[in-house]
Write an enzyme that holds these catalytic residues in place. Sequence first.
Site, PDB file in Angstrom:
ATOM      1  N   ARG A  83      11.280 -13.150  21.851  1.00 64.42           N
ATOM      2  CA  ARG A  83      11.330 -12.510  20.534  1.00 64.42           C
ATOM      3  C   ARG A  83      10.476 -13.241  19.509  1.00 64.42           C
ATOM      4  NH1 ARG A  83      11.471  -7.931  20.006  1.00 64.42           N
ATOM      5  NH2 ARG A  83       9.566  -8.385  18.873  1.00 64.42           N
TER       6      ARG A  83
ATOM      7  N   LYS B  25       0.399 -13.659  -1.640  1.00 65.10           N
ATOM      8  CA  LYS B  25       1.536 -12.773  -1.375  1.00 65.10           C
ATOM      9  C   LYS B  25       1.845 -12.779   0.121  1.00 65.10           C
ATOM     10  CE  LYS B  25       0.482  -9.936  -5.402  1.00 65.10           C
ATOM     11  NZ  LYS B  25       0.067  -8.613  -5.913  1.00 65.10           N
TER      12      LYS B  25
ATOM     13  N   LYS C 297      -4.679 -17.157 -15.372  1.00 64.99           N
ATOM     14  CA  LYS C 297      -4.238 -15.778 -15.535  1.00 64.99           C
ATOM     15  C   LYS C 297      -3.714 -15.565 -16.950  1.00 64.99           C
ATOM     16  CE  LYS C 297      -2.958 -13.785 -11.714  1.00 64.99           C
ATOM     17  NZ  LYS C 297      -2.183 -13.304 -10.549  1.00 64.99           N
TER      18      LYS C 297
ATOM     19  N   GLU D 247      -8.951 -14.718 -14.854  1.00 64.81           N
ATOM     20  CA  GLU D 247      -8.585 -13.307 -14.780  1.00 64.81           C
ATOM     21  C   GLU D 247      -8.919 -12.610 -16.103  1.00 64.81           C
ATOM     22  OE1 GLU D 247      -4.570 -11.570 -13.233  1.00 64.81           O
ATOM     23  OE2 GLU D 247      -4.378 -11.833 -15.389  1.00 64.81           O
TER      24      GLU D 247
ATOM     25  N   ASP E 245      -9.378  -7.811 -12.928  1.00 67.56           N
ATOM     26  CA  ASP E 245      -8.062  -7.376 -12.480  1.00 67.56           C
ATOM     27  C   ASP E 245      -7.724  -5.965 -12.959  1.00 67.56           C
ATOM     28  OD1 ASP E 245      -5.534  -7.865 -11.201  1.00 67.56           O
ATOM     29  OD2 ASP E 245      -4.661  -8.048 -13.205  1.00 67.56           O
TER      30      ASP E 245
END
Length: 290
Positions: free
Chosen positions: A97, A132, A164, A197, A219
């Site tokens: 598995r 992510k 950002k 960004e 962005d």
Amino acid sequence: MDDASLLDLVERSLAEDVGNGDVTTLATVPDATQATGRFLARSEGVLAGARVVDLVFRVVDPKIRVHWLGEDGGRVMAGSTLARINGPARGVLTGERLALNLLQRMSGIATQTRRMVELAKPFGAHILDTRKTVPGLRALDKWAVKLGGGRNHRIGLYDMVLIKDNHIAVAGGLVKAVTAARTYVAEKAVPLKIEVEVRTLEEVRRALDCEGIDVLLLDNMTRMNDDKLDTSLLEEAVAIVGGRVLTEASGNVTLATVAQIARSGVDFISSGALTHSVSALDISLMLDFD
């Protein structure tokens, strides 16, 4: 991924799954039973994770042997045999598995990446991953992206400065944020690239007035209008930049849109969907016992 880190990941994953023993296998499978089998691809894609599977079974039982008929990064066809396996049945069943989980996930990421890479390639754009990823599996996720022909963005928060909107707000504006980043990099004497960004054309112009920026992250400069992608703002931003710094596009990146985004002239296209919404490649382990 270095050998020690990979071994640690496999051992922790096996400990999570097996605990103090695979009680079902220990109860029902005689110790002398041998298993032979094959990994079967049930859909077309890109193989990724062969080295990981090898290590899983090596840790479970060194007597297990896996013979690969292809190699990581290679294309596989539906119905093809990826590898053959033989060894003590208890070990094969215990490791099955985990081996399939990692192989299917990595191959799914590599497959999706390869598709995006091929769509963007005619326009000179490179596909990037993001942060992510599944916590604890980032190295495998990003490894799979590379096997699919993509490029790794920053590995974590430590190997690139990415300014950002929240950083800009706290620093008191874009110029102050960039200046602070340049000072930090100089004081630490580390070769960190600086990316900023931006979301509007005004922010693009303001960023270009700052020295020391390596990449502009354009962005969400694409919009969906009546199910059609509008890249006019992105194209205008790329024109304003004019090659003075590298550009990266993000937002609304799918297999259906990536070619149009690449056509805008950006250098890079980042897609979180490569890792956060991956569809595992359909792979089975078919076994016989004696």
